[in-house]
Enzyme design. Structure first.
Site, PDB file in Angstrom:
ATOM      1  N   VAL A   1      54.379-131.557 -78.452  1.00  0.00           N
ATOM      2  CA  VAL A   1      53.843-130.905 -77.251  1.00  0.00           C
ATOM      3  C   VAL A   1      52.493-130.266 -77.565  1.00  0.00           C
ATOM      4  O   VAL A   1      51.530-130.391 -76.802  1.00  0.00           O
ATOM      5  CB  VAL A   1      54.837-129.855 -76.709  1.00  0.00           C
ATOM      6  CG1 VAL A   1      54.228-129.090 -75.548  1.00  0.00           C
ATOM      7  CG2 VAL A   1      56.131-130.527 -76.279  1.00  0.00           C
ATOM      8  N   GLY A   2      52.399-129.621 -78.725  1.00  0.00           N
ATOM      9  CA  GLY A   2      51.155-128.944 -79.101  1.00  0.00           C
ATOM     10  C   GLY A   2      49.986-129.914 -79.204  1.00  0.00           C
ATOM     11  O   GLY A   2      48.880-129.622 -78.735  1.00  0.00           O
TER      12      GLY A   2
ATOM     13  N   CYS B   1      60.463-121.610 -86.921  1.00  0.00           N
ATOM     14  CA  CYS B   1      59.417-122.465 -87.488  1.00  0.00           C
ATOM     15  C   CYS B   1      59.212-122.120 -88.950  1.00  0.00           C
ATOM     16  O   CYS B   1      58.682-122.911 -89.704  1.00  0.00           O
ATOM     17  CB  CYS B   1      58.134-122.427 -86.675  1.00  0.00           C
ATOM     18  SG  CYS B   1      57.521-120.809 -86.348  1.00  0.00           S
TER      19      CYS B   1
ATOM     20  N   LYS C   1      53.922-118.820 -69.178  1.00  0.00           N
ATOM     21  CA  LYS C   1      54.996-119.785 -68.912  1.00  0.00           C
ATOM     22  C   LYS C   1      55.994-119.722 -70.066  1.00  0.00           C
ATOM     23  O   LYS C   1      55.772-120.285 -71.137  1.00  0.00           O
ATOM     24  CB  LYS C   1      54.464-121.212 -68.786  1.00  0.00           C
ATOM     25  CG  LYS C   1      55.589-122.174 -68.376  1.00  0.00           C
ATOM     26  CD  LYS C   1      55.447-123.530 -69.012  1.00  0.00           C
ATOM     27  CE  LYS C   1      56.450-123.944 -70.031  1.00  0.00           C
ATOM     28  NZ  LYS C   1      57.859-123.798 -69.850  1.00  0.00           N
TER      29      LYS C   1
ATOM     30  N   GLU D   1      60.452-132.125 -89.281  1.00  0.00           N
ATOM     31  CA  GLU D   1      61.060-130.861 -88.850  1.00  0.00           C
ATOM     32  C   GLU D   1      62.310-131.155 -88.034  1.00  0.00           C
ATOM     33  O   GLU D   1      62.258-131.863 -87.031  1.00  0.00           O
ATOM     34  CB  GLU D   1      60.073-130.048 -88.003  1.00  0.00           C
ATOM     35  CG  GLU D   1      60.652-128.699 -87.636  1.00  0.00           C
ATOM     36  CD  GLU D   1      59.689-127.798 -86.886  1.00  0.00           C
ATOM     37  OE1 GLU D   1      59.099-128.247 -85.892  1.00  0.00           O
ATOM     38  OE2 GLU D   1      59.542-126.624 -87.298  1.00  0.00           O
TER      39      GLU D   1
ATOM     40  N   GLU E   1      50.447-123.047 -82.586  1.00  0.00           N
ATOM     41  CA  GLU E   1      51.364-122.681 -83.654  1.00  0.00           C
ATOM     42  C   GLU E   1      52.534-123.652 -83.536  1.00  0.00           C
ATOM     43  O   GLU E   1      53.292-123.573 -82.581  1.00  0.00           O
ATOM     44  CB  GLU E   1      51.789-121.226 -83.390  1.00  0.00           C
ATOM     45  CG  GLU E   1      52.511-120.569 -84.507  1.00  0.00           C
ATOM     46  CD  GLU E   1      51.807-120.740 -85.807  1.00  0.00           C
ATOM     47  OE1 GLU E   1      50.614-120.392 -85.902  1.00  0.00           O
ATOM     48  OE2 GLU E   1      52.448-121.267 -86.733  1.00  0.00           O
TER      49      GLU E   1
ATOM     50  N   SER F   1      56.729-127.165 -80.280  1.00  0.00           N
ATOM     51  CA  SER F   1      56.847-128.361 -81.112  1.00  0.00           C
ATOM     52  C   SER F   1      55.485-129.015 -81.331  1.00  0.00           C
ATOM     53  O   SER F   1      54.554-128.860 -80.530  1.00  0.00           O
ATOM     54  CB  SER F   1      57.796-129.361 -80.462  1.00  0.00           C
ATOM     55  OG  SER F   1      57.151-129.968 -79.364  1.00  0.00           O
TER      56      SER F   1
HETATM   57  C1  UN1 Z   1      59.023-118.487 -85.643  1.00  0.00           C
HETATM   58  O1  UN1 Z   1      59.907-118.995 -86.303  1.00  0.00           O
HETATM   59  O2  UN1 Z   1      58.554-119.103 -84.670  1.00  0.00           O
HETATM   60  O3  UN1 Z   1      58.831-114.709 -90.242  1.00  0.00           O
HETATM   61  C2  UN1 Z   1      58.501-117.111 -85.881  1.00  0.00           C
HETATM   62  C3  UN1 Z   1      59.731-114.908 -89.435  1.00  0.00           C
HETATM   63  C4  UN1 Z   1      59.705-114.196 -88.098  1.00  0.00           C
HETATM   64  C5  UN1 Z   1      58.868-114.960 -87.123  1.00  0.00           C
HETATM   65  C6  UN1 Z   1      59.197-116.424 -87.014  1.00  0.00           C
HETATM   66  N1  UN1 Z   1      59.184-112.874 -88.278  1.00  0.00           N
HETATM   67  O4  UN1 Z   1      60.642-115.678 -89.669  1.00  0.00           O
END
Ligand code: UN1
Length: 494
Positions: A231-232, A283, A174, A384, A249, A228
């Site tokens: 949600v996680g 992230c 999804k 965040e 993650e 997020s």
């Molecule tokens: C993410 O932000 O969800 O290290 C992944 C990094 C990328 C991956 C980020 N190679 O910023």
């Protein structure tokens, strides 16, 4: 002209059973790029049943043969890198250099995961009995539900789907509602590479109508989710109640620490890249700078000047440095945080508003924003934001910086700028994040190292790296007795 795109279920491209669709927009100008299915639980059920039917034959395809298909997909991604990057920039906004990097992570993962087809090592060990053999092997878990975000529309799905397939699983995918087209291209490429029908199924739609039904479906054994924290955690609660494995993650609040002996030019470049690349929507984005008080003013001048000079625009234009945010809702959310920062008493030194000059008015653009005099526990310094907003916090020494870094609810990545080797090693040891960078920003993970975070960033899982198969395999221990008689463990040998 908008093109119709369909779900992939059991090797056939089909509409949602309800026939409903939703438009997919370019965030730089609002243009409609296509209509995608707005699916529901009934489509999820079709996809899971198709996956279950495919599992019995796919798990028996030898792993090196499964891996060859993934390798071919990697070669196709490489061949089409430029066109996929353009499609990704159109769909989610980040500039071409970055979307090319995103596709490259998918290529790297395809080749790395394909190598696993000829490894996937088990462990043999001597039995405590004579004439008895003992070993443990990895086995696939069955149907893997994959739920992914829009900020890395090809990289993140590839980290999950490709290892899951090499390990012999079947997948129901999804993708994020904001980036369905890249998921569609990815699935087409795996199909073209020779993936049998039903091994990968794609269901487009919302979290409520497709994501949660996928988590709840009794046929789905594992959920791998990136997105997020809210949600996680909702997924974790549901999966926990159902006794399902889940790999999460989630958020980050990543800090760059700049000590008084740092190369300030290098630190500035790294901060600008980590804070404002992908318009801060990573992230791993740097959203906090913890700077030694002696170099605070000098660093702030450079970062502020750099942020103001960044060129916003359509990511397809070669001169653009920062593209749009993903959608108007995200612009409102980011602006809400900027207003909050001002209320909290932080000093706004760059940006702070929507960017609407000329062509930018058609898209979801926000000015790269810098706050200073931010208290370490202000909400803008701990929550965040997922946008181009950077908080600068003054610290007295490394110990204080480490303490502030580690007090975060999140623990994905952190970074330190110093030329003092002793403090480098102390920071490597003490920074409590899944990824630590030295003299480099907080972004730039490579796929052959484990990726993931501590505390609220995840639930202990790591993706990619030598850990890539862990979320998608079970261990099976096997004993073979070749004595021809009953040998009772713990009893007949003691
Ligand atoms: C993410 O932000 O969800 O290290 C992944 C990094 C990328 C991956 C980020 N190679 O910023």
């Amino acid at each position: 002209m908008s093109q119709p795109f369909d779900n992939l279920i059991g090797g056939r491209w089909v509409r949602a059973r309800s026939g409903r669709t939703v438009p997919n927009h370019n965030p730089a100008n609002g243009e409609v790029l296509g209509e995608f299915p707005s699916s529901g639980p009934e489509d999820v059920d079709d996809a899971v049943q198709a996956a279950l039917r495919a599992f019995d034959s796919w798990r028996l395809v030898p792993a090196p043969k499964r891996a060859e298909i993934v390798y071919r997909a990697g070669a196709l991604l490489r061949e089409r890198k430029a066109e996929l990057a353009r499609a990704m920039t159109r769909e989610m906004g980040k500039v071409l250099a970055e979307t090319g990097g995103d596709v490259q992570e998918g290529i790297d993962m395809a080749f790395y995961a394909a190598g696993e087809g000829r490894r996937m090592h088990g462990v043999t060990t001597p039995s405590e009995m004579r004439d008895k053999w003992a070993m443990s092997v990895r086995v696939p878990v069955g149907v893997v539900g994959v739920i992914t975000p829009w900020n890395f529309p090809l990289a993140i799905p590839s980290w999950k789907i490709l290892p899951a397939l090499v390990a012999g699983n079947v997948v129901v995918f999804k993708p994020a509602t904001d980036t369905p087209e890249l998921a569609w291209h990815f699935a087409r490429i795996l199909e073209e590479a020779g993936l049998p029908p039903g091994v990968l199924n794609v269901v487009f739609g919302s979290g409520a109508e497709v994501g949660m039904p996928l988590v709840d479906h009794p046929g789905v054994a594992v959920i791998s989710f990136t997105g997020s924290t809210d949600v996680g955690l909702g997924i974790a609660a549901r999966a926990g109640a159902l006794g399902k494995r889940v790999s999460l993650e989630m958020g980050g609040k990543n800090a760059v620490i700049v000590l008084e002996d740092a190369d300030l030019g290098l630190a500035t470049e790294a901060i600008l890249w980590s804070a404002f690349g992908t318009a801060g929507q990573r992230c791993t984005a740097c959203s906090r700078v913890l700077v030694h008080e002696r170099v605070h003013d000098a660093l702030l001048d450079r970062v502020t000047a750099g942020a103001r000079a960044l060129r916003l625009g359509d990511g397809l234009e070669p001169s653009t440095q920062i593209g749009p945010l993903i959608n108007p809702g995200q612009v409102d959310r980011v602006h809400g945080y900027v207003e909050l920062g001002i209320e909290e008493g932080a000093e706004l030194v760059a940006g702070g508003g929507r960017a609407t000059a000329g062509e930018l008015a058609r898209g979801s653009f926000y000015q790269p924003t810098v706050f200073t005099r931010v208290k370490a526990d202000a909400r803008i310094a701990i929550e965040e934001i997922f946008g181009p907003v950077l908080s600068v916090v003054k610290v007295a020494d490394l110990a204080e910086a480490v303490q502030i870094n580690n007090a975060s609810r999140f623990g994905l990545s952190s970074s330190i700028f110093t030329r003092d080797v002793n403090r480098v090693f102390a920071a490597m040891r003490d920074l409590a994040t899944g990824i630590v960078y030295v003299n480099h920003g907080t972004t730039g993970a490579e796929i052959h190292l484990p990726f993931g975070g501590m505390r609220g960033t995840g639930n202990g899982h790591r993706e990619a790296g030598h850990t890539l198969l862990d979320p998608f395999t079970e261990w099976k221990s096997i004993y073979v007795d070749f004595s021809g008689r009953l040998q009772r463990a713990q009893i007949d040998n003691n």
